[in-house]
Design a protein around this motif. Structure first.
Motif, PDB file in Angstrom:
ATOM      1  N   TYR A  86       0.861  -1.196   0.000  1.00 22.30           N
ATOM      2  CA  TYR A  86       0.000   0.000   0.000  1.00 22.30           C
ATOM      3  C   TYR A  86       0.887   1.233   0.000  1.00 22.30           C
ATOM      4  CZ  TYR A  86      -3.849   3.080   1.514  1.00 22.30           C
ATOM      5  OH  TYR A  86      -4.803   4.060   1.609  1.00 22.30           O
ATOM      6  N   LEU A  87       0.501   2.230  -0.786  1.00 26.91           N
ATOM      7  CA  LEU A  87       1.278   3.468  -0.880  1.00 26.91           C
ATOM      8  C   LEU A  87       0.313   4.638  -1.031  1.00 26.91           C
ATOM      9  CD1 LEU A  87       4.136   4.686  -1.065  1.00 26.91           C
ATOM     10  CD2 LEU A  87       4.031   4.355  -3.551  1.00 26.91           C
ATOM     11  N   LYS A  88       0.470   5.635  -0.163  1.00 29.80           N
ATOM     12  CA  LYS A  88      -0.422   6.792  -0.172  1.00 29.80           C
ATOM     13  C   LYS A  88       0.380   8.043   0.123  1.00 29.80           C
ATOM     14  CE  LYS A  88      -3.187   7.692   3.334  1.00 29.80           C
ATOM     15  NZ  LYS A  88      -4.293   7.650   4.316  1.00 29.80           N
ATOM     16  N   ALA A  89       0.003   9.160  -0.499  1.00 29.59           N
ATOM     17  CA  ALA A  89       0.697  10.424  -0.269  1.00 29.59           C
ATOM     18  C   ALA A  89      -0.312  11.546  -0.108  1.00 29.59           C
ATOM     19  CB  ALA A  89       1.657  10.734  -1.416  1.00 29.59           C
ATOM     20  N   ALA A  90       0.070  12.565   0.666  1.00 24.83           N
ATOM     21  CA  ALA A  90      -0.794  13.730   0.873  1.00 24.83           C
ATOM     22  C   ALA A  90       0.082  14.950   1.098  1.00 24.83           C
ATOM     23  CB  ALA A  90      -1.728  13.517   2.052  1.00 24.83           C
TER      24      ALA A  90
END
Length: 571
Positions: A86-90
């Motif tokens: 899983y990979l998420k950016a903000a």
């Protein structure tokens, strides 16, 4: 770059080949071209309190170049890519209570500037970064099967020791001004760790850095060897069946193949010793798991091939029901168990109607168990008889196809949407939607018809009032709606093209979409000609002459679109 610390000799021998490979990658990568972006500050927090590794990285990025940039690259070594689930950016904006998090799109990068097997991902910024500007980005990466038991076999009486490998330096294609890395372990018992000065150990936290002015793709491997008796619960395969009933019920059936992914038990297992001293004679095992079920879950059951398993506890809270299950035996490393849980849900809680009239099912994707890795997940959504061309919208990549299922009193069978995904973690347990592709097509076409009518009305109002600005405002709103609906039509076509069951209707739908686009383009061209003519204050007779050919073509296209819509309805 040297690796120092008190590490057992057998551990050194088992990991020499890993270090050599990583150092080779480093030597290749140091030759990579530099970038105009600079990481002013990098702060990594690596959470090892579970067998699912969660890494939160805060990046302060500055553009030192002359031009603007709209993307930031992330780099992962090949051994982490295999386990990246899983990979998420903000982007973080504001300070204190006013701080807001703006989600950013992350996608595999097409760049070939990273040799040595390193894989790059691209973060698309919400707004382009100009010269001298900076942005703070927070990245969450989730890794599975990255905490390895060492030794790989232990006795019933032994506690479990595990191994984690990473880099003290943040692997990046950019120059890094200042960076730190903090590792959080579940136990203060840390057998050994690599030293990459400065290194500091306090209780359960190991801190590397700060390190300053590190070149692009700098890499310094470290190993942490520590005690971890947390449940290494791995589901080798989960088949999750969601059956929608005409009678207002959703039936969930989940078939699990559970596996303990920790150190394998060697020697015999003593039930007497385990019952007498479970904490001392079974520290590395787990005997129960807790599932947080959806609100208003009812008719809950837990069984296996033998029959009902009575060692379970259901807390029937209407808002937060919980099911605690116990397998027939405690789970030690290498042991497996298969079982099924099931429950019912009220359909009204999961069936919704959008503003455009389409109805869709909104339900969770993965398992309700905490901190469980699912190697392979299959989700089957069986819809009532009569549903046409259903498809699922999932917020991440997943394979999708359809099959037919026959149930009680069925005559033509039920359409089943089948989703499959590997390497699933709790972060994937989000809501996804199932709806009917043809119904969605009809709704989109109706919306585009409404836009056409508004454009025609705006031209009539222009001829009556001469208000050019009002006509331009209608056109601006129409352009935005047509752009959005064009994406919707492309998505519908992709779904139908991937579905063998839609082969009978696909040619007509493709022709319909093509003719509808041609009709809208012709109408927009007519609208532009009329508005430009009014801007130039041309007489009405000349305006009529300019749009006469467009009017004739529009009449033909409208008739063709109506006939194709009727043909699709009949099919």
């Amino acid at each position: 770059m040297a690796i120092r610390g008190v590490i057992p000799s057998n551990l050194k021998r088992s990991t020499v080949f890993v270090f050599v490979g990583l150092l080779t990658i480093l030597q290749l990568c140091l030759a990579a071209p530099s970038s105009e972006l600079v990481l002013l500050k990098v702060d990594r927090r690596i959470d090892l309190t579970s067998h699912i590794v969660r890494v939160v990285t805060s990046l302060k990025v500055e553009n030192t170049g002359l031009g603007t940039t709209s993307e930031v690259l992330l780099a992962f070594p090949p051994d982490q890519i295999e386990n990246l689930a899983y990979l998420k950016a903000a982007a973080l904006e504001g300070k204190g209570k006013n701080k807001v998090s703006i989600p950013l799109k992350v996608s595999p990068s097409q760049s070939e500037d990273a040799p040595g097997g390193i894989v790059l991902f691209s973060i698309s910024l919400a707004r382009a970064l100009k010269k001298g500007e900076s942005v703070t980005i927070e990245v969450l990466s989730v890794l599975t099967h990255s905490v390895k038991p060492f030794p790989e076999e232990i006795s019933q009486a032994q506690t479990q020791l595990v191994l984690y490998r990473d880099s003290a330096y943040f692997l990046s294609p950019y120059l890094v001004k200042v960076q730190t890395a903090t590792i959080k372990t579940p136990s203060p018992r840390i057998e050994s760790y690599s030293k990459v000065d400065p290194t500091k150990l306090v209780d359960t936290e190991l801190k590397y850095g700060p390190y300053e002015n590190l070149a692009a793709f700098s890499f310094s491997p470290f190993i942490v060897h520590f005690e971890d008796n947390q449940p290494f619960a791995v589901v080798k395969e989960l088949v999750r069946e969601i059956e929608i009933s005409h009678w207002g019920n959703v039936q969930i059936t989940e078939n699990y193949h559970l596996f303990h992914g920790g150190a394998r038990i060697k020697g015999g297992f003593s039930r007497i010793e385990y019952q007498a001293r479970p904490n001392a004679r079974g520290a590395s095992s787990f005997k129960s798991l807790v599932a947080r079920l959806p609100p208003r879950a009812h008719s809950v059951y837990y069984r296996d091939e033998i029959g009902n398993i009575s060692t379970s506890h259901f807390r029937a809270d209407s808002r937060k029901p919980e099911l605690e299950i116990e397998p027939r035996y405690p789970m030690f490393g290498g042991w497996q168990a298969t079982f099924t849980i099931g429950y019912g849900l009220p359909l009204q809680d999961f069936l919704f109607q959008a503003a455009d009239g389409r109805r869709y099912l909104n339900i969770s994707f993965a398992s309700s168990f905490n901190d469980v890795v699912i190697d392979k997940l299959i989700v089957k959504v069986a819809l009532p008889e009569g549903s046409k061309d259903p498809y699922a919208s999932v917020p991440f990549s997943a394979d999708q196809h359809r099959e037919i299922k026959y149930s009680y009193l069925d005559t033509i069978g039920r359409n089943v949407v089948v989703l499959s995904k590997k390497n699933v973690v709790p972060e994937h347990n989000v809501f996804f939607q199932v709806q009917d592709a043809i119904q969605r097509l009809q709704n989109v076409m109706n919306l585009r018809l409404t836009v056409s009518e508004k454009l025609e009305t705006s031209l009539r109002d222009l001829a009556r009032t001469g208000d050019v600005q009002a006509c331009k405002a209608v056109r601006k709103a129409a352009d935005a709606t047509l752009k959005d609906t064009a994406k919707e039509l492309k998505s519908i076509l992709d779904i139908l093209q991937s579905s063998p069951q839609a082969s009978h209707i696909l040619p007509k739908v493709e022709e319909l979409v093509h003719k509808e686009k041609e009709k809208q383009d012709k109408l927009l061209l007519k609208h532009t000609v009329v508005v430009d003519s009014y801007d130039k204050k041309l007489p009405s007779k000349e305006i009529d002459s300019r749009i006469a050919s467009h009017e004739q073509k529009l009449i033909v296209l409208k008739q063709e679109v109506d006939e194709l819509l009727q043909a699709v309805d009949e099919i």
